[in-house]
Write a protein that holds these residues in place. Structure first.
Motif, PDB file in Angstrom:
ATOM      1  N   ILE A   1       1.029  -1.232   0.034  1.00  0.00           N
ATOM      2  CA  ILE A   1       0.014  -0.170   0.039  1.00  0.00           C
ATOM      3  C   ILE A   1       0.947   1.201   0.212  1.00  0.00           C
ATOM      4  O   ILE A   1       1.647   1.328   0.928  1.00  0.00           O
ATOM      5  CB  ILE A   1      -1.048  -0.035   1.238  1.00  0.00           C
ATOM      6  CG1 ILE A   1      -1.924  -1.154   1.392  1.00  0.00           C
ATOM      7  CG2 ILE A   1      -1.766   1.155   1.440  1.00  0.00           C
ATOM      8  CD1 ILE A   1      -2.847  -1.229   0.121  1.00  0.00           C
ATOM      9  N   PRO A   2       0.743   2.022  -0.899  1.00  0.00           N
ATOM     10  CA  PRO A   2       1.535   3.462  -1.003  1.00  0.00           C
ATOM     11  C   PRO A   2       1.249   4.339   0.377  1.00  0.00           C
ATOM     12  O   PRO A   2      -0.094   4.482   0.500  1.00  0.00           O
ATOM     13  CB  PRO A   2       1.128   4.083  -2.249  1.00  0.00           C
ATOM     14  CG  PRO A   2       0.649   2.799  -3.097  1.00  0.00           C
ATOM     15  CD  PRO A   2      -0.208   1.987  -2.261  1.00  0.00           C
ATOM     16  N   LEU A   3       2.005   4.857   0.840  1.00  0.00           N
ATOM     17  CA  LEU A   3       2.011   5.495   2.227  1.00  0.00           C
ATOM     18  C   LEU A   3       2.038   7.164   1.841  1.00  0.00           C
ATOM     19  O   LEU A   3       3.048   7.308   0.712  1.00  0.00           O
ATOM     20  CB  LEU A   3       2.844   5.221   3.281  1.00  0.00           C
ATOM     21  CG  LEU A   3       3.098   4.040   3.524  1.00  0.00           C
ATOM     22  CD1 LEU A   3       4.173   3.783   4.829  1.00  0.00           C
ATOM     23  CD2 LEU A   3       1.976   3.428   4.160  1.00  0.00           C
TER      24      LEU A   3
ATOM     25  N   TYR B   1       3.880  11.490   5.396  1.00  0.00           N
ATOM     26  CA  TYR B   1       3.884  11.562   6.883  1.00  0.00           C
ATOM     27  C   TYR B   1       3.826  10.135   7.593  1.00  0.00           C
ATOM     28  O   TYR B   1       3.974  10.257   8.771  1.00  0.00           O
ATOM     29  CB  TYR B   1       2.796  12.542   7.356  1.00  0.00           C
ATOM     30  CG  TYR B   1       1.489  12.413   6.821  1.00  0.00           C
ATOM     31  CD1 TYR B   1       0.735  10.938   7.626  1.00  0.00           C
ATOM     32  CD2 TYR B   1       0.934  12.742   5.797  1.00  0.00           C
ATOM     33  CE1 TYR B   1      -0.457  10.612   7.350  1.00  0.00           C
ATOM     34  CE2 TYR B   1      -0.431  12.316   5.444  1.00  0.00           C
ATOM     35  CZ  TYR B   1      -1.182  11.280   6.326  1.00  0.00           C
ATOM     36  OH  TYR B   1      -2.374  11.040   5.978  1.00  0.00           O
ATOM     37  N   ALA B   2       3.476   9.286   6.782  1.00  0.00           N
ATOM     38  CA  ALA B   2       2.935   8.293   7.644  1.00  0.00           C
ATOM     39  C   ALA B   2       3.776   7.339   8.327  1.00  0.00           C
ATOM     40  O   ALA B   2       3.908   6.902   9.421  1.00  0.00           O
ATOM     41  CB  ALA B   2       2.270   7.454   6.730  1.00  0.00           C
ATOM     42  N   ALA B   3       5.226   7.440   7.697  1.00  0.00           N
ATOM     43  CA  ALA B   3       6.001   6.429   8.312  1.00  0.00           C
ATOM     44  C   ALA B   3       6.447   7.132   9.583  1.00  0.00           C
ATOM     45  O   ALA B   3       6.686   6.209  10.664  1.00  0.00           O
ATOM     46  CB  ALA B   3       7.505   6.180   7.308  1.00  0.00           C
TER      47      ALA B   3
ATOM     48  N   ALA C   1      -5.938   1.557  -1.023  1.00  0.00           N
ATOM     49  CA  ALA C   1      -5.604   2.763  -0.500  1.00  0.00           C
ATOM     50  C   ALA C   1      -5.173   2.766   1.164  1.00  0.00           C
ATOM     51  O   ALA C   1      -5.238   1.606   1.888  1.00  0.00           O
ATOM     52  CB  ALA C   1      -7.216   3.479  -0.259  1.00  0.00           C
ATOM     53  N   TYR C   2      -4.832   3.919   1.635  1.00  0.00           N
ATOM     54  CA  TYR C   2      -4.152   3.936   3.023  1.00  0.00           C
ATOM     55  C   TYR C   2      -5.230   4.917   3.787  1.00  0.00           C
ATOM     56  O   TYR C   2      -5.698   5.801   3.544  1.00  0.00           O
ATOM     57  CB  TYR C   2      -2.876   4.665   2.960  1.00  0.00           C
ATOM     58  CG  TYR C   2      -2.273   4.762   4.389  1.00  0.00           C
ATOM     59  CD1 TYR C   2      -1.454   3.793   4.715  1.00  0.00           C
ATOM     60  CD2 TYR C   2      -2.242   6.015   4.844  1.00  0.00           C
ATOM     61  CE1 TYR C   2      -0.918   4.025   6.089  1.00  0.00           C
ATOM     62  CE2 TYR C   2      -1.847   6.115   6.089  1.00  0.00           C
ATOM     63  CZ  TYR C   2      -0.999   5.201   6.813  1.00  0.00           C
ATOM     64  OH  TYR C   2      -0.385   5.462   8.007  1.00  0.00           O
TER      65      TYR C   2
ATOM     66  N   VAL D   1      -9.229   8.770   3.118  1.00  0.00           N
ATOM     67  CA  VAL D   1      -8.374   7.648   2.477  1.00  0.00           C
ATOM     68  C   VAL D   1      -7.246   8.399   1.242  1.00  0.00           C
ATOM     69  O   VAL D   1      -7.447   9.455   1.007  1.00  0.00           O
ATOM     70  CB  VAL D   1      -9.429   6.833   1.713  1.00  0.00           C
ATOM     71  CG1 VAL D   1     -10.374   6.005   2.716  1.00  0.00           C
ATOM     72  CG2 VAL D   1     -10.031   7.628   0.577  1.00  0.00           C
ATOM     73  N   TYR D   2      -6.232   7.812   1.297  1.00  0.00           N
ATOM     74  CA  TYR D   2      -5.196   8.193   0.393  1.00  0.00           C
ATOM     75  C   TYR D   2      -4.983   7.195  -0.758  1.00  0.00           C
ATOM     76  O   TYR D   2      -4.684   5.842  -0.365  1.00  0.00           O
ATOM     77  CB  TYR D   2      -4.087   8.395   1.235  1.00  0.00           C
ATOM     78  CG  TYR D   2      -2.727   8.581   0.502  1.00  0.00           C
ATOM     79  CD1 TYR D   2      -2.640  10.277  -0.089  1.00  0.00           C
ATOM     80  CD2 TYR D   2      -1.594   7.798   0.314  1.00  0.00           C
ATOM     81  CE1 TYR D   2      -1.417  10.509  -0.697  1.00  0.00           C
ATOM     82  CE2 TYR D   2      -0.467   8.111  -0.761  1.00  0.00           C
ATOM     83  CZ  TYR D   2      -0.477   9.594  -0.996  1.00  0.00           C
ATOM     84  OH  TYR D   2       0.641  10.040  -1.818  1.00  0.00           O
ATOM     85  N   LEU D   3      -5.536   7.633  -1.838  1.00  0.00           N
ATOM     86  CA  LEU D   3      -5.699   6.793  -2.979  1.00  0.00           C
ATOM     87  C   LEU D   3      -5.089   7.199  -4.245  1.00  0.00           C
ATOM     88  O   LEU D   3      -5.255   8.436  -4.510  1.00  0.00           O
ATOM     89  CB  LEU D   3      -6.978   6.469  -3.355  1.00  0.00           C
ATOM     90  CG  LEU D   3      -7.411   5.446  -4.669  1.00  0.00           C
ATOM     91  CD1 LEU D   3      -7.038   4.076  -4.291  1.00  0.00           C
ATOM     92  CD2 LEU D   3      -8.747   5.646  -4.997  1.00  0.00           C
ATOM     93  N   ASP D   4      -3.895   6.547  -4.578  1.00  0.00           N
ATOM     94  CA  ASP D   4      -3.363   6.897  -5.843  1.00  0.00           C
ATOM     95  C   ASP D   4      -2.792   8.252  -5.740  1.00  0.00           C
ATOM     96  O   ASP D   4      -2.811   9.088  -6.727  1.00  0.00           O
ATOM     97  CB  ASP D   4      -4.068   6.739  -7.095  1.00  0.00           C
ATOM     98  CG  ASP D   4      -4.719   5.585  -7.581  1.00  0.00           C
ATOM     99  OD1 ASP D   4      -3.594   4.529  -7.130  1.00  0.00           O
ATOM    100  OD2 ASP D   4      -5.659   5.099  -7.878  1.00  0.00           O
ATOM    101  N   GLY D   5      -2.409   8.722  -4.553  1.00  0.00           N
ATOM    102  CA  GLY D   5      -1.631  10.122  -4.457  1.00  0.00           C
ATOM    103  C   GLY D   5      -2.350  11.071  -3.998  1.00  0.00           C
ATOM    104  O   GLY D   5      -2.119  12.237  -3.798  1.00  0.00           O
ATOM    105  N   TYR D   6      -3.798  10.935  -3.825  1.00  0.00           N
ATOM    106  CA  TYR D   6      -4.730  11.958  -3.240  1.00  0.00           C
ATOM    107  C   TYR D   6      -5.706  11.477  -2.302  1.00  0.00           C
ATOM    108  O   TYR D   6      -5.937  10.400  -2.173  1.00  0.00           O
ATOM    109  CB  TYR D   6      -5.497  12.271  -4.493  1.00  0.00           C
ATOM    110  CG  TYR D   6      -5.022  13.005  -5.727  1.00  0.00           C
ATOM    111  CD1 TYR D   6      -4.916  14.275  -5.738  1.00  0.00           C
ATOM    112  CD2 TYR D   6      -4.128  11.991  -6.888  1.00  0.00           C
ATOM    113  CE1 TYR D   6      -4.012  14.823  -6.968  1.00  0.00           C
ATOM    114  CE2 TYR D   6      -3.587  12.617  -7.634  1.00  0.00           C
ATOM    115  CZ  TYR D   6      -3.349  14.012  -7.803  1.00  0.00           C
ATOM    116  OH  TYR D   6      -2.860  14.577  -8.797  1.00  0.00           O
ATOM    117  N   HIS D   7      -5.845  12.438  -1.284  1.00  0.00           N
ATOM    118  CA  HIS D   7      -6.809  12.255  -0.158  1.00  0.00           C
ATOM    119  C   HIS D   7      -8.173  12.594  -0.424  1.00  0.00           C
ATOM    120  O   HIS D   7      -8.357  13.224  -1.042  1.00  0.00           O
ATOM    121  CB  HIS D   7      -6.348  13.003   0.858  1.00  0.00           C
ATOM    122  CG  HIS D   7      -4.846  12.864   1.532  1.00  0.00           C
ATOM    123  ND1 HIS D   7      -4.596  11.748   2.422  1.00  0.00           N
ATOM    124  CD2 HIS D   7      -3.794  13.215   1.195  1.00  0.00           C
ATOM    125  CE1 HIS D   7      -3.318  11.824   2.908  1.00  0.00           C
ATOM    126  NE2 HIS D   7      -2.902  12.853   2.012  1.00  0.00           N
ATOM    127  N   GLY D   8      -9.194  11.647   0.068  1.00  0.00           N
ATOM    128  CA  GLY D   8     -10.415  12.049   0.050  1.00  0.00           C
ATOM    129  C   GLY D   8     -11.182  12.005   1.449  1.00  0.00           C
ATOM    130  O   GLY D   8     -10.755  11.017   2.189  1.00  0.00           O
TER     131      GLY D   8
END
Length: 330
Positions: free
Chosen positions: A68-70, A73-75, A137-138, A181-188
């Motif tokens: 899952i791409p992060l 900031y997530a790490a 998604a993340y 959610v973070y999907l394909d580089g964008y937040h929703g």
């Protein structure tokens, strides 16, 4: 999800925002409220379970697949990186933003269906976490400034940033679920307040008025409209119905960053920016039965009303277009 309180306080200082959050000593455990009848209705007032909770950064977290791409900031548990200007999104950006927004809507709908008596907010967090990952998604809140969960769950007198726990939902609760959610580089990003079982008339009136305030604010959005019109419209509707509006928390720009400019104030304000095509931001008013002043719990995340009145919130993502506005999370 609204910006975490430390992050919001920073933003308010930068923008000369009035007011501040408040801390509170332990009042009672969440299960020590035998008398649920209050002047604002029949419900349980929540309060912190401990003066010295386990620090959020040390709490266990649900696992995320390495596939899952992060977000950036997530790490490390940082916050979004704020640029000095309001981002304006291309048509290509909007395609991706629509996809992330619609996934957030799907997950939120699933969360609302789980709001039943006896279900814990940890149950909801676990199920929605798995559903988000299944979509590739993340869950954006996870480890955002150390936040330990994948969603926020704010019950009754909790204004925002409620941390899922083992408290079972009870008949008569109102609960806001905030999903990003973070999907394909964008937040929703979206949220809604749901009923658990039979909610009293005063609680339903609060929830309905909050949803109406959001709708009214969205309806005035479009090119060249002052951003401060959002706060005026929301405040007018809230005050006409006897509710207060939080001026300590705000909506925000969103896109490749979880939070960015512009800030969207839901109270009367004198911000002088205007809406222009390509802007994407959240509108997420918080209305309260009594005072809207926030009181911060020892977990350094949960914000509750200072007087114990109930609070409700709804949130949509809005994109400003050449001829109006598009609600991406509708």
């Amino acid at each position: 999800m609204l910006s975490p309180h430390r992050f919001a306080a920073f933003l308010h200082r930068q923008c000369h925002q009035r007011g501040s959050l408040h801390t509170t000593p332990l009042l009672q455990s969440p299960r020590q409220a035998p008398n649920k009848a209050h002047k604002w209705g029949n419900y349980e007032r929540l309060s912190p379970a401990s003066l010295f909770p386990t620090p959020v950064r040390d709490r266990p977290r649900l696992a995320v697949s390495s596939a899952i791409p992060l977000p950036s900031y997530a790490a490390q548990g940082f916050s979004s990186e704020w640029g000095p200007a309001i981002p304006h999104h291309t048509q290509s950006d909007l395609v991706s933003l629509r996809a992330s927004a619609q996934l957030a809507k799907k997950i939120l709908t699933m969360g609302g269906q789980l709001c039943k008596e006896g279900v814990t907010t940890n149950d909801i967090d676990r199920i929605l976490h798995a559903a988000i990952l299944a979509e590739g998604a993340y869950p954006s809140p996870l480890n955002y400034m150390g936040f330990p969960k994948s969603i926020c769950t704010s019950i009754n007198n909790v204004i925002a940033h409620g941390i899922p726990d083992d408290r079972p939902l009870e008949n008569g609760d109102i609960i806001n679920i905030d999903v990003t959610v973070y999907l394909d580089g964008y937040h929703g990003d979206t949220s809604a307040t749901f009923y658990v079982g039979q909610v009293d008339d005063k609680g339903r009136a609060l929830v309905e008025c909050t949803q109406e305030a959001l709708t009214k604010a969205i309806n005035i959005c479009g090119p060249n409209v002052p951003l401060n019109e959002i706060g005026r419209v929301i405040s007018d509707h809230a005050s006409a119905n006897g509710y207060s509006v939080s001026d300590e928390l705000s909506g925000h720009g969103i896109g490749k960053e979880f939070h960015c400019l512009p800030l969207i104030y839901h109270h009367v304000n004198d911000e002088d920016d205007r809406m222009t095509p390509g802007m994407v931001f959240t509108i997420e008013p918080v209305l309260s039965q009594g005072s809207s002043m926030g009181l911060m719990w020892p977990d350094e995340w949960t914000i509750a009303t200072i007087d114990g009145g109930r609070s409700a919130q709804f949130e949509h993502m809005v994109a400003i277009t050449e001829d109006g506005a598009e609600v991406l999370t509708k």
